[in-house]
Design a protein around this motif. Structure first.
Motif, short mmCIF file in Angstrom:
data_model
loop_
_atom_site.label_atom_id
_atom_site.label_comp_id
_atom_site.label_asym_id
_atom_site.label_seq_id
_atom_site.Cartn_x
_atom_site.Cartn_y
_atom_site.Cartn_z
N THR A 35 0.81 -1.22 0.00
CA THR A 35 0.00 0.00 0.00
C THR A 35 0.83 1.26 0.00
OG1 THR A 35 -0.09 -0.05 2.40
CG2 THR A 35 -1.88 -1.16 1.22
N HIS A 37 2.16 3.02 -2.37
CA HIS A 37 1.89 3.98 -3.43
C HIS A 37 0.40 4.19 -3.67
CE1 HIS A 37 6.11 4.13 -4.33
NE2 HIS A 37 6.15 2.82 -4.41
N GLN A 38 -0.44 3.78 -2.73
CA GLN A 38 -1.87 3.94 -2.91
C GLN A 38 -2.37 5.21 -2.24
OE1 GLN A 38 -4.00 0.54 -1.60
NE2 GLN A 38 -3.56 -0.65 -3.41
N ASP A 39 -3.56 5.61 -2.62
CA ASP A 39 -4.23 6.75 -2.02
C ASP A 39 -4.56 6.41 -0.57
OD1 ASP A 39 -5.64 9.09 -1.59
OD2 ASP A 39 -7.48 8.30 -2.48
N ARG A 40 -4.11 7.23 0.35
CA ARG A 40 -4.28 6.93 1.77
C ARG A 40 -5.75 6.89 2.16
NH1 ARG A 40 -4.48 9.29 6.88
NH2 ARG A 40 -3.19 8.23 8.41
N ALA A 41 -6.55 7.82 1.64
CA ALA A 41 -7.97 7.84 2.00
C ALA A 41 -8.68 6.58 1.51
CB ALA A 41 -8.63 9.09 1.42
N ALA A 42 -8.34 6.12 0.30
CA ALA A 42 -8.96 4.90 -0.22
C ALA A 42 -8.54 3.68 0.60
CB ALA A 42 -8.58 4.70 -1.68
N ARG A 61 -14.18 13.72 -0.62
CA ARG A 61 -13.05 13.89 -1.52
C ARG A 61 -11.91 14.51 -0.73
NH1 ARG A 61 -13.08 19.33 -3.09
NH2 ARG A 61 -15.00 20.35 -2.59
N PRO A 62 -10.70 14.49 -1.28
CA PRO A 62 -9.57 15.08 -0.54
C PRO A 62 -9.85 16.54 -0.21
CG PRO A 62 -8.79 13.87 -2.44
CD PRO A 62 -10.29 13.89 -2.53
#
Length: 174
Positions: A35, A37-42, A61-62
């Motif tokens: 994880t 390189h993934q979007d932290r919120a997702a 959303r961010p």
């Protein structure tokens, strides 16, 4: 006399516990690497859903950066981190601006880019810009509890600018 069967040779119980801990550690490192390189919120939303939690509806959303609305500035002599002139006016402006809980004040220190506008001890323009931002932040901090500090990347003027930005309604958590 009762004869008990001879116990079979087994592994010590601590060895099983150690193996369990080692597998958990390897699993944790695998999750971190997968994880990275993934979007932290997702990722947080997926983990929350995987453990049966309710989705977080406070952020769809961010977070957008706050929208700047007004600014005030303090000026400085070359090579100095002590504000010139009307510091009382700046403090009064900050107190009035920070009365609204929906705003955030940001102090940005900058230098003019000349050879004379540097920190006397370190000969660094970045250190002087940071000192200017810190001096103005210390001046207005009692009046403005929601305050952030930034340093200007490009040479500009010998100032520390205080920017008032609309950050939106405060998020209320249940």
């Amino acid at each position: 006399m009762i004869a008990f069967p001879e116990p079979r040779p087994t592994r010590p119980i601590w060895l099983v516990t150690l193996a369990d801990l080692a597998l958990l550690l390897v699993g944790c490192f695998a999750l971190i690497e997968a994880t990275r390189h993934q979007d932290r919120a997702a990722l947080v939303a997926g983990l929350r859903q995987g453990f049966g939690g309710a989705p977080d509806t406070t952020r769809s959303r961010p977070q957008d950066p706050p929208m700047p609305l007004a600014a005030a500035m303090a000026t400085f002599a070359p090579g100095s981190a002590r504000p010139d002139g009307a510091s009382g006016d700046l403090r009064a402006w900050a107190r009035t601006a920070a009365a609204d809980p929906r705003v955030v004040l940001t102090v940005t220190g900058s230098v003019d880019g000349s050879a004379t506008d540097v920190d006397p001890a370190t000969r660094s323009a970045a250190v002087l810009a940071a000192d200017r931002a810190r001096a103005v932040a210390a001046l207005i901090a009692p009046a403005a509890p929601r305050l952030s500090i930034a340093i200007a990347d490009a040479p500009g003027r010998r100032t520390a600018m205080v920017t008032l930005a609309f950050a939106g309604e405060p998020v209320r958590r249940p």
